[in-house]
Scaffold this motif. Sequence first.
Motif, PDB file in Angstrom:
ATOM      1  N   ASP A  70       0.830  -1.216   0.000  1.00  0.00           N
ATOM      2  CA  ASP A  70       0.000   0.000   0.000  1.00  0.00           C
ATOM      3  C   ASP A  70       0.860   1.260   0.000  1.00  0.00           C
ATOM      4  OD1 ASP A  70      -2.291  -1.537   0.048  1.00  0.00           O
ATOM      5  OD2 ASP A  70      -2.619  -1.291   2.208  1.00  0.00           O
ATOM      6  N   THR A  71       1.957   1.227   0.747  1.00  0.00           N
ATOM      7  CA  THR A  71       2.839   2.395   0.833  1.00  0.00           C
ATOM      8  C   THR A  71       3.501   2.683  -0.509  1.00  0.00           C
ATOM      9  OG1 THR A  71       3.228   1.981   3.174  1.00  0.00           O
ATOM     10  CG2 THR A  71       4.834   3.363   2.034  1.00  0.00           C
ATOM     11  N   VAL A  72       3.972   1.650  -1.197  1.00  0.00           N
ATOM     12  CA  VAL A  72       4.603   1.844  -2.506  1.00  0.00           C
ATOM     13  C   VAL A  72       3.568   2.321  -3.524  1.00  0.00           C
ATOM     14  CG1 VAL A  72       5.793   0.678  -4.399  1.00  0.00           C
ATOM     15  CG2 VAL A  72       6.460   0.230  -2.046  1.00  0.00           C
ATOM     16  N   ALA A  73       2.357   1.781  -3.455  1.00  0.00           N
ATOM     17  CA  ALA A  73       1.303   2.230  -4.370  1.00  0.00           C
ATOM     18  C   ALA A  73       0.978   3.702  -4.130  1.00  0.00           C
ATOM     19  CB  ALA A  73       0.056   1.364  -4.196  1.00  0.00           C
ATOM     20  N   ARG A  74       1.027   4.130  -2.877  1.00  0.00           N
ATOM     21  CA  ARG A  74       0.802   5.543  -2.548  1.00  0.00           C
ATOM     22  C   ARG A  74       1.930   6.412  -3.105  1.00  0.00           C
ATOM     23  NH1 ARG A  74      -2.522   9.479   0.141  1.00  0.00           N
ATOM     24  NH2 ARG A  74      -1.163  11.273   0.003  1.00  0.00           N
ATOM     25  N   LEU A  75       3.166   5.923  -3.039  1.00  0.00           N
ATOM     26  CA  LEU A  75       4.285   6.678  -3.608  1.00  0.00           C
ATOM     27  C   LEU A  75       4.139   6.815  -5.130  1.00  0.00           C
ATOM     28  CD1 LEU A  75       7.376   5.416  -1.603  1.00  0.00           C
ATOM     29  CD2 LEU A  75       6.251   7.632  -1.436  1.00  0.00           C
ATOM     30  N   HIS A  76       3.644   5.774  -5.800  1.00  0.00           N
ATOM     31  CA  HIS A  76       3.373   5.877  -7.240  1.00  0.00           C
ATOM     32  C   HIS A  76       2.347   6.976  -7.509  1.00  0.00           C
ATOM     33  CE1 HIS A  76       5.501   2.947  -9.670  1.00  0.00           C
ATOM     34  NE2 HIS A  76       5.425   2.085  -8.667  1.00  0.00           N
ATOM     35  N   GLU A  79       1.849   9.615  -5.656  1.00  0.00           N
ATOM     36  CA  GLU A  79       2.509  10.901  -5.416  1.00  0.00           C
ATOM     37  C   GLU A  79       3.399  11.304  -6.585  1.00  0.00           C
ATOM     38  OE1 GLU A  79       1.754  13.037  -3.160  1.00  0.00           O
ATOM     39  OE2 GLU A  79       0.325  11.611  -2.314  1.00  0.00           O
ATOM     40  N   VAL A  80       4.056  10.346  -7.204  1.00  0.00           N
ATOM     41  CA  VAL A  80       4.887  10.658  -8.380  1.00  0.00           C
ATOM     42  C   VAL A  80       4.008  11.231  -9.492  1.00  0.00           C
ATOM     43  CG1 VAL A  80       6.248   9.616 -10.239  1.00  0.00           C
ATOM     44  CG2 VAL A  80       6.752   9.065  -7.876  1.00  0.00           C
ATOM     45  N   GLY A  81       2.811  10.680  -9.654  1.00  0.00           N
ATOM     46  CA  GLY A  81       1.886  11.212 -10.659  1.00  0.00           C
ATOM     47  C   GLY A  81       1.405  12.615 -10.321  1.00  0.00           C
ATOM     48  N   ARG A  82       1.211  12.890  -9.038  1.00  0.00           N
ATOM     49  CA  ARG A  82       0.745  14.216  -8.616  1.00  0.00           C
ATOM     50  C   ARG A  82       1.866  15.252  -8.627  1.00  0.00           C
ATOM     51  NH1 ARG A  82      -2.885  12.513  -3.390  1.00  0.00           N
ATOM     52  NH2 ARG A  82      -4.743  11.933  -4.550  1.00  0.00           N
ATOM     53  N   ARG A  83       3.100  14.817  -8.365  1.00  0.00           N
ATOM     54  CA  ARG A  83       4.241  15.731  -8.225  1.00  0.00           C
ATOM     55  C   ARG A  83       5.437  15.244  -9.038  1.00  0.00           C
ATOM     56  NH1 ARG A  83       1.547  15.494  -3.663  1.00  0.00           N
ATOM     57  NH2 ARG A  83       1.080  17.405  -2.563  1.00  0.00           N
ATOM     58  N   PRO A  84       5.320  15.202 -10.365  1.00  0.00           N
ATOM     59  CA  PRO A  84       6.436  14.692 -11.175  1.00  0.00           C
ATOM     60  C   PRO A  84       7.680  15.572 -11.106  1.00  0.00           C
ATOM     61  CG  PRO A  84       4.721  15.605 -12.572  1.00  0.00           C
ATOM     62  CD  PRO A  84       4.178  15.603 -11.171  1.00  0.00           C
ATOM     63  N   TRP A  85       7.554  16.796 -10.673  1.00  0.00           N
ATOM     64  CA  TRP A  85       8.672  17.742 -10.584  1.00  0.00           C
ATOM     65  C   TRP A  85       9.422  17.632  -9.251  1.00  0.00           C
ATOM     66  CZ3 TRP A  85       3.521  18.829 -10.109  1.00  0.00           C
ATOM     67  CH2 TRP A  85       3.107  19.230  -8.843  1.00  0.00           C
ATOM     68  N   ASP A  86       8.948  16.822  -8.323  1.00  0.00           N
ATOM     69  CA  ASP A  86       9.472  16.788  -6.962  1.00  0.00           C
ATOM     70  C   ASP A  86      10.788  16.001  -6.905  1.00  0.00           C
ATOM     71  OD1 ASP A  86       9.981  16.442  -4.246  1.00  0.00           O
ATOM     72  OD2 ASP A  86       7.858  16.296  -3.748  1.00  0.00           O
ATOM     73  N   GLY A  87      11.904  16.718  -6.810  1.00  0.00           N
ATOM     74  CA  GLY A  87      13.217  16.090  -6.748  1.00  0.00           C
ATOM     75  C   GLY A  87      13.440  15.297  -5.471  1.00  0.00           C
ATOM     76  N   ASP A  88      12.864  15.747  -4.348  1.00  0.00           N
ATOM     77  CA  ASP A  88      13.015  15.011  -3.087  1.00  0.00           C
ATOM     78  C   ASP A  88      12.349  13.640  -3.184  1.00  0.00           C
ATOM     79  OD1 ASP A  88      14.400  17.107  -1.934  1.00  0.00           O
ATOM     80  OD2 ASP A  88      12.622  17.964  -0.975  1.00  0.00           O
ATOM     81  N   LEU A  89      11.208  13.594  -3.820  1.00  0.00           N
ATOM     82  CA  LEU A  89      10.508  12.322  -3.991  1.00  0.00           C
ATOM     83  C   LEU A  89      11.318  11.381  -4.887  1.00  0.00           C
ATOM     84  CD1 LEU A  89       8.090  10.501  -3.540  1.00  0.00           C
ATOM     85  CD2 LEU A  89       6.905  11.729  -5.373  1.00  0.00           C
ATOM     86  N   ALA A  90      11.871  11.917  -5.959  1.00  0.00           N
ATOM     87  CA  ALA A  90      12.703  11.103  -6.851  1.00  0.00           C
ATOM     88  C   ALA A  90      13.933  10.581  -6.110  1.00  0.00           C
ATOM     89  CB  ALA A  90      13.120  11.919  -8.070  1.00  0.00           C
ATOM     90  N   ALA A  91      14.525  11.417  -5.259  1.00  0.00           N
ATOM     91  CA  ALA A  91      15.693  10.987  -4.480  1.00  0.00           C
ATOM     92  C   ALA A  91      15.315   9.889  -3.494  1.00  0.00           C
ATOM     93  CB  ALA A  91      16.299  12.183  -3.748  1.00  0.00           C
TER      94      ALA A  91
END
Length: 166
Positions: free
Chosen positions: A64-70, A72-84
């Motif tokens: 569930d946590t990894v699916a939530r991160l996916h 978030e990537v869709g909502r915030r594709p510009w977020d460098g902290d999330l990518a890191a």
Amino acid sequence: MTHRHRRGYGRVPTAPRPSCRPRAADAHPTRRPAHQRARARARLLFLDPSTQKLFRDWDSVARDTVARLHLEVGRRPWDGDLAALIGDLSRSSAAFEALWAEQDVTDRLSGSYRIESPGLGRLSVGFCTLVPPGEPDQALYLFTPEHEGPPRAVWAAAVARRAGRG
């Protein structure tokens, strides 16, 4: 204190802009936006081995946590902290890497966690997440004890100890 130049006056001290001031969310972990809490949970789940003992259904919580991160990537594709974060978790955890490759996307708003608490034993906690329309960073989390686990009096004593009243 910051300074700015004004014609004829040289450097004039000014108060910090509101965006530079500390926010309550920075000081209190439960006041972080929902996407930041998901990130903290991901770090805990995949980088701290003790969470596999804490969550009896760790596989489900991790999925569930990894699916939530996916999501978030869709909502915030510009977020460098999330990518890191995703890069760090992929390098550090084979379990995360495998779940990330499945590419599940979801935001589980209700369900239950089965927990093995050192102080209370086996617990089952139901949760429900309320998100206002158009405000995905705002959420109210409701947790309630379910059938399995100690009686309500034990829960009340644990909550009172945590609040410093017992």
